[in-house]
Scaffold this motif. Structure first.
Motif, PDB file in Angstrom:
ATOM      1  N   THR A 164       0.840  -1.208   0.000  1.00  0.00           N
ATOM      2  CA  THR A 164       0.000   0.000   0.000  1.00  0.00           C
ATOM      3  C   THR A 164       0.871   1.253   0.000  1.00  0.00           C
ATOM      4  OG1 THR A 164      -0.205   0.281   2.417  1.00  0.00           O
ATOM      5  CG2 THR A 164      -1.721  -1.261   1.365  1.00  0.00           C
ATOM      6  N   ILE A 165       2.002   1.191   0.668  1.00  0.00           N
ATOM      7  CA  ILE A 165       2.892   2.355   0.738  1.00  0.00           C
ATOM      8  C   ILE A 165       3.574   2.574  -0.609  1.00  0.00           C
ATOM      9  CG2 ILE A 165       4.861   3.358   1.961  1.00  0.00           C
ATOM     10  CD1 ILE A 165       4.067   1.348   4.299  1.00  0.00           C
ATOM     11  N   ASN A 202       2.317   1.856  -3.422  1.00  0.00           N
ATOM     12  CA  ASN A 202       1.288   2.522  -4.236  1.00  0.00           C
ATOM     13  C   ASN A 202       1.376   4.033  -4.080  1.00  0.00           C
ATOM     14  OD1 ASN A 202      -0.114   0.507  -5.546  1.00  0.00           O
ATOM     15  ND2 ASN A 202      -1.768   0.378  -4.050  1.00  0.00           N
ATOM     16  N   ALA A 232      -3.952  -6.472   2.968  1.00  0.00           N
ATOM     17  CA  ALA A 232      -3.301  -5.318   2.341  1.00  0.00           C
ATOM     18  C   ALA A 232      -2.894  -5.608   0.896  1.00  0.00           C
ATOM     19  CB  ALA A 232      -2.082  -4.889   3.157  1.00  0.00           C
ATOM     20  N   GLU A 243      -6.084  -5.062  -1.115  1.00  0.00           N
ATOM     21  CA  GLU A 243      -6.425  -3.633  -1.166  1.00  0.00           C
ATOM     22  C   GLU A 243      -5.474  -2.895  -2.110  1.00  0.00           C
ATOM     23  OE1 GLU A 243      -6.923  -1.511   2.488  1.00  0.00           O
ATOM     24  OE2 GLU A 243      -8.024  -3.134   3.468  1.00  0.00           O
ATOM     25  N   ALA A 244      -4.207  -3.244  -2.026  1.00  0.00           N
ATOM     26  CA  ALA A 244      -3.200  -2.521  -2.818  1.00  0.00           C
ATOM     27  C   ALA A 244      -3.352  -2.806  -4.310  1.00  0.00           C
ATOM     28  CB  ALA A 244      -1.799  -2.891  -2.347  1.00  0.00           C
ATOM     29  N   ASN A 290      -6.013  -3.706  -5.987  1.00  0.00           N
ATOM     30  CA  ASN A 290      -7.216  -3.062  -6.514  1.00  0.00           C
ATOM     31  C   ASN A 290      -6.984  -1.577  -6.741  1.00  0.00           C
ATOM     32  OD1 ASN A 290     -10.176  -2.952  -7.100  1.00  0.00           O
ATOM     33  ND2 ASN A 290     -10.128  -1.633  -5.294  1.00  0.00           N
ATOM     34  N   LEU A 291      -6.439  -0.895  -5.735  1.00  0.00           N
ATOM     35  CA  LEU A 291      -6.268   0.559  -5.862  1.00  0.00           C
ATOM     36  C   LEU A 291      -5.247   0.892  -6.953  1.00  0.00           C
ATOM     37  CD1 LEU A 291      -7.401   3.160  -4.606  1.00  0.00           C
ATOM     38  CD2 LEU A 291      -5.350   3.241  -3.184  1.00  0.00           C
TER      39      LEU A 291
END
Lengths: 324, 338
Positions: free
Chosen positions: B132-133, B135, B163, B166-167, B169-170
């Motif tokens: 996520t980071i 991203n 995570a 989530e990562a 997908n975003l």
């Protein structure tokens, strides 16, 4: 000078900073097209467009990870976690990543970011949408923690948070969104870590935060009718913690009462009390009293929630227990 | 379900200078990790460490394909990826040895190697978080209009944590210039990934669900990882969006520290040691006509470099104790009250 709601002050404060600094971007769930689930960000998307305002999926880890990665590479993101209860699903990013990375990298990484969140009870939303979690945040080294009580402070402290080079958790108390106050015209920039003395009185020092501030003021009003004049301090920020203002006041009044919406164990008042007890013991003329939500999850029913949260009666009683 | 790439067949091998560079990077990583293990046994490497022995061809292939302004995010098994960004051996070894000379003066340790000056944006020790980071760094490049890409390495175990999902997908929704690289070494810590995962390729098989290419590559073949990296980075840099690469590889040792990895079947270990990326690549270069002396020179230079790095690290004192309360906040200190 204009009268503004606490809710509108949020959008006003975000817009002030986004207008000033093109590196400020804004992301979160329902913040753009919907204007925020509490309508606190209405108009921000219209003003700044989709190159700076980002509606996200319901992915709290992805939201805060994106904010962190952007902050470490030149941006100044403002992220929203809709309800502060949801910090529990992304606390790794907050407590392990955002809070610790500057330290672990020996200062190589800087994280100028703000995480706004709707905090606290009073909305009858039940135990998973009503918590006051400022004491969670306060317990993690590396974070700054702010909780304004007035529309003016929302704007000024939000500006200070955005301009700060450290990660700031910015708690907006949900029960205050509808309250109104005067907000001066023009740019407002406040200072983190500076408490406000809202009322002066020699009998006791009552320290409150966010939604507990108006209750503390109401309690002070009632006590004044009995001839007990107390000082009321709005702490405004937990990290940095303005110990000086509190200790100076306690030196005059000899009594400390904290009013905390967070559940009792390890609430911010416990830390403040321990500091005063350790460093200012001989200024005290009575016991330190903490008025808090008891160590319970918040119930949904209005009668039960009202009984759980500190109210004016309990604050008045707390002052009496210290001064008598 | 997934695109299995055979890049050396499709595109031909990388240029000779790239291949020599890949070999040099792998030799240096191997020397570094072997020395780290020796120093651990001597009690000079403190705490924990997670070695990348056997997985060098992934870090080298992707590292060699990065531009200097690109960002790397890695995990606690991140020594190889840090060296691949050109971070010198001595501060990395000194960090493992808890010395002042350390990359973070000993404040992070083996699991958090970071050198922002080399765009090595950190090694992260909570599984999944750094996707996520990473991203965020890729998002920032896009917001700033900078032609940078981000590469994010992680292990197979990461593919079952939230995570990760989530990562991915975003990253697709925001069309980020990022390449996710799963080093599938078949074992999470002590449990085989296949025994706890619903699909055969834990990373690549999930890619279709998020609408990005899922690419399986032989992670022990440096030519193949390099070719996949070049293609995925070009796609990201050109606005084509993220990719998810699953590099199949194997760690020669245990999960961490002195774990001997005895839970793995002997035949499996033996089969993968046969496919050790270093001798495999050495042999290939010789077959391609590279004089052996060129390879020996690389090896000898690396041996000297690790010896020198070790001596430098050993000579460094422990960190100054003032560091305990330094850099909690951006003012350089740890003050939380006024």
């Amino acid at each position: 000078m204009a009268e503004m709601s606490y809710r509108d002050a949020v959008a006003h404060g975000i817009a002030q900073e986004m207008r000033r600094d093109p590196s400020v971007v804004f992301l979160g769930e329902d913040i753009g097209s919907a204007g925020g689930v509490f309508k606190a960000t209405v108009g921000v998307l219209d003003t700044f467009g989709r190159t700076r305002v980002f509606d996200t999926p319901i992915s709290e880890q992805a939201i805060l990870g994106a904010a962190m990665g952007a902050a470490m590479t030149g941006m100044r993101p403002v992220a929203e976690i809709m309800f502060s209860d949801f910090f529990a699903v992304c606390w790794d990013i907050v407590a392990n990543e955002i809070a610790k990375t500057r330290y672990m990298t020996n200062g190589q990484v800087t994280l100028p970011l703000v995480i706004r969140s709707g905090n606290g009870g009073g909305s009858r939303f039940g135990a998973q949408h009503s918590q006051s979690v400022e004491n969670w945040a306060m317990a993690v080294p590396g974070l700054k923690v702010v909780a304004p009580s007035t529309p003016k402070d929302v704007v000024g402290l939000l500006a200070a948070a955005v301009r700060d080079t450290d990660p700031v958790l910015f708690f907006e108390q949900k029960s205050l969104y509808a309250t109104k106050g005067e907000v001066p015209d023009g740019e407002i920039v406040d200072e983190l870590g500076k408490a406000s003395v809202l009322r002066q009185g020699p009998a006791a020092t009552v320290v409150a935060l966010a939604a507990m501030v108006p209750r503390a003021l109401a309690a002070a009003e009632r006590l004044a009718q009995e001839g007990i004049e107390v000082t009321v301090i709005d702490l405004r920020s937990l990290v940095p913690l303005d110990v000086t203002t509190v200790a100076t006041s306690v030196a005059r009044t000899g009594h400390l009462i904290t009013v905390e919406e967070n559940p009792r164990l390890c609430g911010w008042g416990a830390e403040l009390s321990s500091i005063i007890a350790e460093e200012n013991l001989f200024d005290l003329d009575g016991p330190i009293v903490r008025v808090t939500t008891p160590h319970v999850p918040l119930p949904a029913a209005d009668a039960l929630e009202d009984a759980a949260l500190p109210n004016v009666d309990r604050i008045v009683d707390g002052v009496r227990r210290s001064v008598l | 379900m997934t695109d299995v790439m055979q890049p050396s067949v499709d595109a031909g091998p990388p240029a000779l200078d790239v291949r020599l560079r890949l070999y040099q990077m792998m030799v240096e990583m191997r020397d570094f990790e072997k020395r780290a293990y020796d120093l651990f046994l001597q009690g000079l490497v403190k705490g924990t460490s997670h070695l990348g022995l056997g997985q060098e061809a992934v870090a080298a292939g992707f590292g060699a394909a990065l531009a200097p302004s690109d960002y790397t995010f890695a995990t606690y098994r991140g020594h190889n990826h840090t060296l691949a960004r050109g971070v010198p051996m001595a501060p990395v070894m000194a960090e493992l040895m808890a010395r002042q000379l350390g990359l973070m003066a000993g404040k992070g340790g083996s699991m958090h190697l970071t050198s922002v000056a080399h765009r090595m944006m950190g090694s992260y020790a909570i599984v999944g978080a750094h996707l996520t980071i990473a991203n965020g760094a890729a998002w920032s490049s896009k917001l700033r209009g900078a032609p940078e890409v981000t590469v994010c390495f992680f292990g197979d175990g990461t593919t079952n944590i939230g995570a990760f999902h989530e990562a991915l997908n975003l990253a697709v929704v925001w069309n980020l210039p990022i390449v996710f690289v799963c080093e599938n070494n078949r074992w999470m810590e002590y449990t085989p990934i296949g025994s706890v995962t619903a699909v055969p390729h834990p990373a690549a098989d999930r890619a279709p669900a998020y609408g990005l290419p899922g690419i399986v590559v032989d992670g022990n073949d440096a030519d193949a990882t390099y070719a996949v990296a070049v293609a995925a980075f070009a796609r990201a840099r050109g606005g084509g969006g993220p990719s998810l690469v699953e590099a199949e590889t194997y760690r020669h040792g245990g999960h961490s520290r002195a774990d001997p990895g005895k839970y793995r079947p002997d035949e499996e270990v033996a089969a993968w040691l046969e496919r050790d990326p270093l001798p495999l690549y050495r042999q290939r270069l010789l077959q391609a006509g590279v004089p052996e002396q060129a390879l020996v020179s690389i090896e000898e230079a690396s041996h000297r470099a690790i010896d020198e790095a070790t001596e430098l690290a050993k000579a460094s004192p422990p960190p100054d104790l003032s560091l305990v309360e330094k850099d909690v906040y951006a003012d350089g200190g740890a003050a939380w009250r006024r």
